[in-house]
Design an enzyme around this catalytic site. Structure first.
Site, PDB file in Angstrom:
ATOM      1  N   LYS A   1      -2.158  27.028  75.739  1.00 25.30           N
ATOM      2  CA  LYS A   1      -2.190  25.755  75.293  1.00 25.30           C
ATOM      3  C   LYS A   1      -1.048  24.890  74.823  1.00 25.30           C
ATOM      4  CE  LYS A   1      -5.125  24.059  72.651  1.00 25.30           C
ATOM      5  NZ  LYS A   1      -5.515  24.719  71.303  1.00 25.30           N
ATOM      6  N   HIS A   2      -0.815  23.514  75.280  1.00 26.86           N
ATOM      7  CA  HIS A   2       0.343  23.024  74.976  1.00 26.86           C
ATOM      8  C   HIS A   2       1.475  23.506  75.611  1.00 26.86           C
ATOM      9  CE1 HIS A   2      -2.122  19.856  72.862  1.00 26.86           C
ATOM     10  NE2 HIS A   2      -2.568  20.905  72.150  1.00 26.86           N
TER      11      HIS A   2
ATOM     12  N   ASN B   1      13.160  28.201  71.768  1.00 29.90           N
ATOM     13  CA  ASN B   1      13.096  29.564  71.441  1.00 29.90           C
ATOM     14  C   ASN B   1      12.003  30.358  71.508  1.00 29.90           C
ATOM     15  OD1 ASN B   1      16.016  29.924  71.400  1.00 29.90           O
ATOM     16  ND2 ASN B   1      16.164  29.181  69.277  1.00 29.90           N
TER      17      ASN B   1
ATOM     18  N   HIS C   1      11.695  25.543  79.328  1.00 29.97           N
ATOM     19  CA  HIS C   1      11.626  24.023  78.699  1.00 29.97           C
ATOM     20  C   HIS C   1      10.881  23.248  79.421  1.00 29.97           C
ATOM     21  CE1 HIS C   1      14.146  24.931  75.184  1.00 29.97           C
ATOM     22  NE2 HIS C   1      14.704  25.534  75.881  1.00 29.97           N
TER      23      HIS C   1
END
Length: 394
Positions: free
Chosen positions: A71-72, A234, A394
């Site tokens: 999710k996301h 993180n 990221h």
């Protein structure tokens, strides 16, 4: 899909938001992804590509069928095939279902955090069988990505969402270009892909007095590391019994990741409390509504309006657990593994982790306060390994 020379373009519904137009997937040569059913959007593909890499690497690291619930652009859960206890079958809403190994892996991945898995991207390491397709069909899910599907599985999945369920097929042996690029604010960034291979060599440098690392803990630590490789940093991951039980993603402070993931691990275990497993829900309440009701049962403060709406979910309103009763139940949570995508800067991470049954730890190492962190691990009798690799994503 259009093709110009060696460039292939797949038109997407829209970008990250509906007002962001001109959304496309562009690839050189033959695209490794095929849209079997449905109409993908930009975020769909971000979740599908990250999720499948996670499931594929779990398969390679453990040799077991694997699944991720995404999710996301972070996993809500990840798991490999391992037998489910009667309590977990009930907590995961799969009682009475005949589950194949792949379906079991997905039941575990989704059950890790059922609140966050609502409307997920399901990523599967193996060819989807009818058992897994039936499980997917009954859950609220936006898409599935896998190396392939049996004819029976495709028939089941094509009927989901009135025929609009997004089904993606991906080449399991696809090897991308070793250099990747990303455009941000009109400028292009370039780097070597994260080629780090997660295997048992990451667990060899044990720095604590306790060096006893059983095979099940090795498996769970590998699951934590592979999961962290595809979790927004993180990030911290708690694992047990072949699955994640708490993931803390995208926090600016590592202790906040540890607390977030630890709180999720605690909720995962509290959902297996006899009171949670035997709640008398009002007839007609959906599984998602039951999930929400169980989650609110664990809250210590509700507004009067919220309390009334919560009580309306039940034929018989369950008694709430006191803090002492929660702590007594959580004391049974033991043998948990804990992974960090970078070094642990302070001992407070392990102080918090110890409250959620953590016994085994893997982290990058090389902090200025390594000695302090090792002492914390020794204080709790933990086994801690330095992986020597940072896994920021990221």
């Amino acid at each position: 899909m259009s093709q110009t020379n060696q460039t292939q373009v797949l038109e997407l519904r829209y970008g990250m938001n509906p007002h962001q137009k001109q959304a496309k997937l562009i690839g050189e040569g033959t695209l490794p992804i095929k849209v079997v059913n449905g109409d993908p959007g930009f975020i769909n593909l971000l979740d599908a590509f990250n999720g499948f890499q996670l499931a594929r690497e779990l398969r390679r690291a453990t040799g077991l069928p694997a699944a991720a619930s995404f999710k996301h652009v972070s996993p809500a859960g990840a798991a490999v095939a391992a037998p489910l206890t009667p309590e977990l079958k009930k907590a995961y809403f799969v009682e009475g279902l005949e589950l194949s190994p792949l379906a079991t892996a997905y039941a575990r991945a989704r059950g890790a955090d059922r609140m966050s898995s609502f409307g997920d991207a399901a990523a599967l390491s193996d060819i989807v069988d009818a058992s897994t397709a039936q499980l997917l069909k009954r859950e609220v899910s936006d898409l599935v990505v896998a190396p392939g599907y049996t004819d029976e599985a495709l028939e089941i999945l094509r009927a989901k969402k009135n025929g609009g369920y997004l089904i993606l097929q991906i080449d399991p042996d696809y090897v991308p270009n070793p250099v990747e690029t990303r455009t941000l604010f009109g400028m292009t960034l370039q780097q070597e892909r994260n080629y780090a291979v997660i295997d048992e060599s990451a667990l060899e440098r044990i720095v604590t007095e306790n060096k006893e690392l059983p095979e099940n803990a090795k498996r769970d630590l590998l699951i934590a590391l592979v999961t962290l490789k595809y979790t927004q940093s993180n990030s911290i991951c708690y694992t047990l019994d072949g699955q994640t039980i708490g993931i803390g993603a995208g926090q600016q402070s590592r202790i906040h990741c540890t607390r977030l993931a630890g709180d999720k691990a605690d909720r995962w275990f509290l959902r297996q409390h006899p009171t949670a497993l035997n709640m008398a829900f009002r007839q007609g309440l959906s599984r998602a509504e039951q999930n929400n009701a169980i989650d609110l049962w664990l809250e210590e403060e509700l507004t009067p309006v919220e309390q009334a709406a919560w009580e309306a979910c039940f034929e018989q309103v369950p008694a709430r657990l006191t803090r002492e009763e929660k702590r007594e139940w959580l004391s049974k949570l033991q043998g948990v593994s804990y992974g960090s995508d970078a070094f642990l800067p302070f001992r407070d991470n392990l102080d918090r982790a110890s409250r959620s049954g953590v016994k085994y730890v893997v982290q990058a190492g090389s902090s200025m306060r390594d000695e302090e962190v090792v002492k914390a691990a020794n204080d709790y009798g933990m086994v801690m390994a330095y992986s020597g690799v940072r896994l920021f994503h990221h």
